[in-house]
Design a protein around this motif. Sequence first.
Motif, PDB file in Angstrom:
ATOM      1  N   LYS A  14     -38.579 -19.360  19.465  1.00 35.78           N
ATOM      2  CA  LYS A  14     -37.222 -18.744  18.912  1.00 35.78           C
ATOM      3  C   LYS A  14     -36.078 -19.592  19.009  1.00 35.78           C
ATOM      4  N   GLN A  15     -36.125 -20.784  19.713  1.00 36.87           N
ATOM      5  CA  GLN A  15     -34.877 -21.604  19.723  1.00 36.87           C
ATOM      6  C   GLN A  15     -35.411 -22.965  19.858  1.00 36.87           C
ATOM      7  N   SER A  16     -34.401 -23.844  20.158  1.00 36.26           N
ATOM      8  CA  SER A  16     -34.759 -25.453  20.160  1.00 36.26           C
ATOM      9  C   SER A  16     -35.456 -25.431  21.578  1.00 36.26           C
ATOM     10  N   GLY A  17     -36.255 -26.645  21.444  1.00 36.61           N
ATOM     11  CA  GLY A  17     -36.947 -27.097  22.687  1.00 36.61           C
ATOM     12  C   GLY A  17     -35.951 -27.391  23.965  1.00 36.61           C
ATOM     13  N   LEU A  18     -34.816 -27.796  23.438  1.00 38.53           N
ATOM     14  CA  LEU A  18     -33.804 -28.184  24.366  1.00 38.53           C
ATOM     15  C   LEU A  18     -33.065 -26.894  25.137  1.00 38.53           C
ATOM     16  N   ARG A  19     -32.840 -25.977  24.400  1.00 39.70           N
ATOM     17  CA  ARG A  19     -32.480 -24.680  25.008  1.00 39.70           C
ATOM     18  C   ARG A  19     -33.454 -24.190  25.792  1.00 39.70           C
ATOM     19  N   THR A  20     -34.761 -24.155  25.312  1.00 38.80           N
ATOM     20  CA  THR A  20     -35.716 -23.552  26.247  1.00 38.80           C
ATOM     21  C   THR A  20     -35.734 -24.180  27.618  1.00 38.80           C
ATOM     22  N   GLU A  21     -35.681 -25.580  27.559  1.00 42.29           N
ATOM     23  CA  GLU A  21     -35.775 -26.303  28.796  1.00 42.29           C
ATOM     24  C   GLU A  21     -34.485 -25.847  29.741  1.00 42.29           C
ATOM     25  N   ARG A  22     -33.412 -25.974  29.070  1.00 39.49           N
ATOM     26  CA  ARG A  22     -32.344 -25.340  29.883  1.00 39.49           C
ATOM     27  C   ARG A  22     -32.353 -24.381  30.606  1.00 39.49           C
ATOM     28  N   ASN A  23     -32.814 -23.102  29.874  1.00 39.51           N
ATOM     29  CA  ASN A  23     -33.038 -21.851  30.486  1.00 39.51           C
ATOM     30  C   ASN A  23     -34.136 -21.820  31.536  1.00 39.51           C
ATOM     31  N   VAL A  24     -35.451 -22.431  31.172  1.00 39.84           N
ATOM     32  CA  VAL A  24     -36.308 -22.604  32.112  1.00 39.84           C
ATOM     33  C   VAL A  24     -35.793 -23.348  33.682  1.00 39.84           C
ATOM     34  N   GLN A  25     -35.188 -24.273  33.160  1.00 42.37           N
ATOM     35  CA  GLN A  25     -34.422 -25.077  34.381  1.00 42.37           C
ATOM     36  C   GLN A  25     -33.573 -24.293  35.167  1.00 42.37           C
ATOM     37  N   ALA A  26     -32.701 -23.501  34.530  1.00 46.87           N
ATOM     38  CA  ALA A  26     -31.764 -22.650  35.275  1.00 46.87           C
ATOM     39  C   ALA A  26     -32.654 -21.607  36.017  1.00 46.87           C
ATOM     40  N   PHE A  27     -33.518 -20.972  35.492  1.00 44.41           N
ATOM     41  CA  PHE A  27     -34.233 -20.006  36.117  1.00 44.41           C
ATOM     42  C   PHE A  27     -34.791 -20.372  37.457  1.00 44.41           C
ATOM     43  N   MET A  28     -35.442 -21.639  37.371  1.00 46.76           N
ATOM     44  CA  MET A  28     -36.149 -22.185  38.583  1.00 46.76           C
ATOM     45  C   MET A  28     -35.190 -22.584  39.676  1.00 46.76           C
ATOM     46  N   GLU A  29     -33.807 -23.070  39.170  1.00 45.52           N
ATOM     47  CA  GLU A  29     -32.861 -23.086  40.144  1.00 45.52           C
ATOM     48  C   GLU A  29     -32.785 -22.141  40.850  1.00 45.52           C
ATOM     49  N   SER A  30     -32.463 -20.847  40.018  1.00 47.06           N
ATOM     50  CA  SER A  30     -32.025 -19.598  40.805  1.00 47.06           C
ATOM     51  C   SER A  30     -33.081 -19.127  41.782  1.00 47.06           C
ATOM     52  N   LEU A  31     -34.399 -19.567  41.310  1.00 45.46           N
ATOM     53  CA  LEU A  31     -35.545 -19.066  42.262  1.00 45.46           C
ATOM     54  C   LEU A  31     -35.462 -19.764  43.496  1.00 45.46           C
ATOM     55  N   SER A  32     -34.901 -21.293  43.511  1.00 47.10           N
ATOM     56  CA  SER A  32     -34.983 -22.143  44.667  1.00 47.10           C
ATOM     57  C   SER A  32     -34.108 -21.921  45.727  1.00 47.10           C
ATOM     58  N   GLU A  33     -33.168 -20.935  45.278  1.00 45.69           N
ATOM     59  CA  GLU A  33     -32.228 -20.615  46.198  1.00 45.69           C
ATOM     60  C   GLU A  33     -32.950 -19.465  47.151  1.00 45.69           C
ATOM     61  N   GLN A  34     -34.047 -18.822  46.933  1.00 44.26           N
ATOM     62  CA  GLN A  34     -34.621 -17.683  47.803  1.00 44.26           C
ATOM     63  C   GLN A  34     -35.898 -18.435  48.218  1.00 44.26           C
ATOM     64  N   TRP A  35     -36.566 -19.384  47.332  1.00 45.48           N
ATOM     65  CA  TRP A  35     -37.844 -19.860  47.576  1.00 45.48           C
ATOM     66  C   TRP A  35     -37.971 -21.045  48.163  1.00 45.48           C
ATOM     67  N   GLU A  36     -38.983 -21.346  49.059  1.00 46.77           N
ATOM     68  CA  GLU A  36     -38.924 -22.877  49.414  1.00 46.77           C
ATOM     69  C   GLU A  36     -40.027 -23.415  48.570  1.00 46.77           C
ATOM     70  N   GLU A  37     -41.114 -22.876  47.917  1.00 44.84           N
ATOM     71  CA  GLU A  37     -42.174 -23.534  47.287  1.00 44.84           C
ATOM     72  C   GLU A  37     -42.082 -22.541  46.005  1.00 44.84           C
ATOM     73  N   MET A  38     -41.890 -23.530  44.860  1.00 48.83           N
ATOM     74  CA  MET A  38     -41.913 -22.940  43.489  1.00 48.83           C
ATOM     75  C   MET A  38     -43.310 -22.601  42.959  1.00 48.83           C
ATOM     76  N   PRO A  39     -43.300 -21.473  42.260  1.00 46.36           N
ATOM     77  CA  PRO A  39     -44.363 -20.965  41.441  1.00 46.36           C
ATOM     78  C   PRO A  39     -44.900 -21.863  40.415  1.00 46.36           C
ATOM     79  N   PRO A  40     -46.145 -21.934  39.903  1.00 47.06           N
ATOM     80  CA  PRO A  40     -46.386 -22.759  38.511  1.00 47.06           C
ATOM     81  C   PRO A  40     -45.891 -21.948  37.719  1.00 47.06           C
TER      82      PRO A  40
END
Length: 197
Positions: A146-172
């Motif tokens: 539904k959007q450009s690959g770059l935008r998807t990558e940015r949103n996924v990266q932002a989500f994983m960064e938010s998770l890393s504030e609470q989690w030591e190990e990132m989920p697949p």
Amino acid sequence: MIIKSATYLKSSSNYQQCPPADKPEFAFIGRSNVGKSSFINMLTNHQHLAKTSAKPGKTQLINHFLINGKWYIVDLPGYGYARTAKTLRMQWSQMSMDYILNRTNLYCLCVLIDSRLTPQKIDLEFLAKLGEAQVPFVLIFTKADKQSGLRTERNVQAFMESLSEQWEEMPPYFITSAVSGKGRDEFLKFVEEVTAR
């Protein structure tokens, strides 16, 4: 993994009514209208296996689908917004959590996240609950077409960064599209590896 057969088995209003816990289960959950049913249909190559709807809150029961006669896909009611009474939404939410916490053959919970959005508080809070309960999960980012690959990558990266504030190990995680089939082979390979352990 090749999916040769995918059949609807039954719908249950609580985890006690689910089929016997004798096969691996991969359960899918996400906020309302995240594209859960569309993803399941894409995964199984069945256009109408899981019921899709433009209206949020279509899934109201625990739905079991038998795959290749060997494992289950379980479609759980979504969390968050739906045009239904608050008491009903709470019932669905409790139904899903009871299943997640008590189903002994749940191999992995698959949490679907809309890749078009920046990190949402409701998703992060739900994942925090899973962490507290030590429930194994993977993330499936939907609607990548539904959007450009770059935008998807940015949103996924932002989500994983938010998770890393609470989690030591990132989920697949998997980036997917129900339209193009993106992520399908990678996810099925993951299922194959997990069930082979």
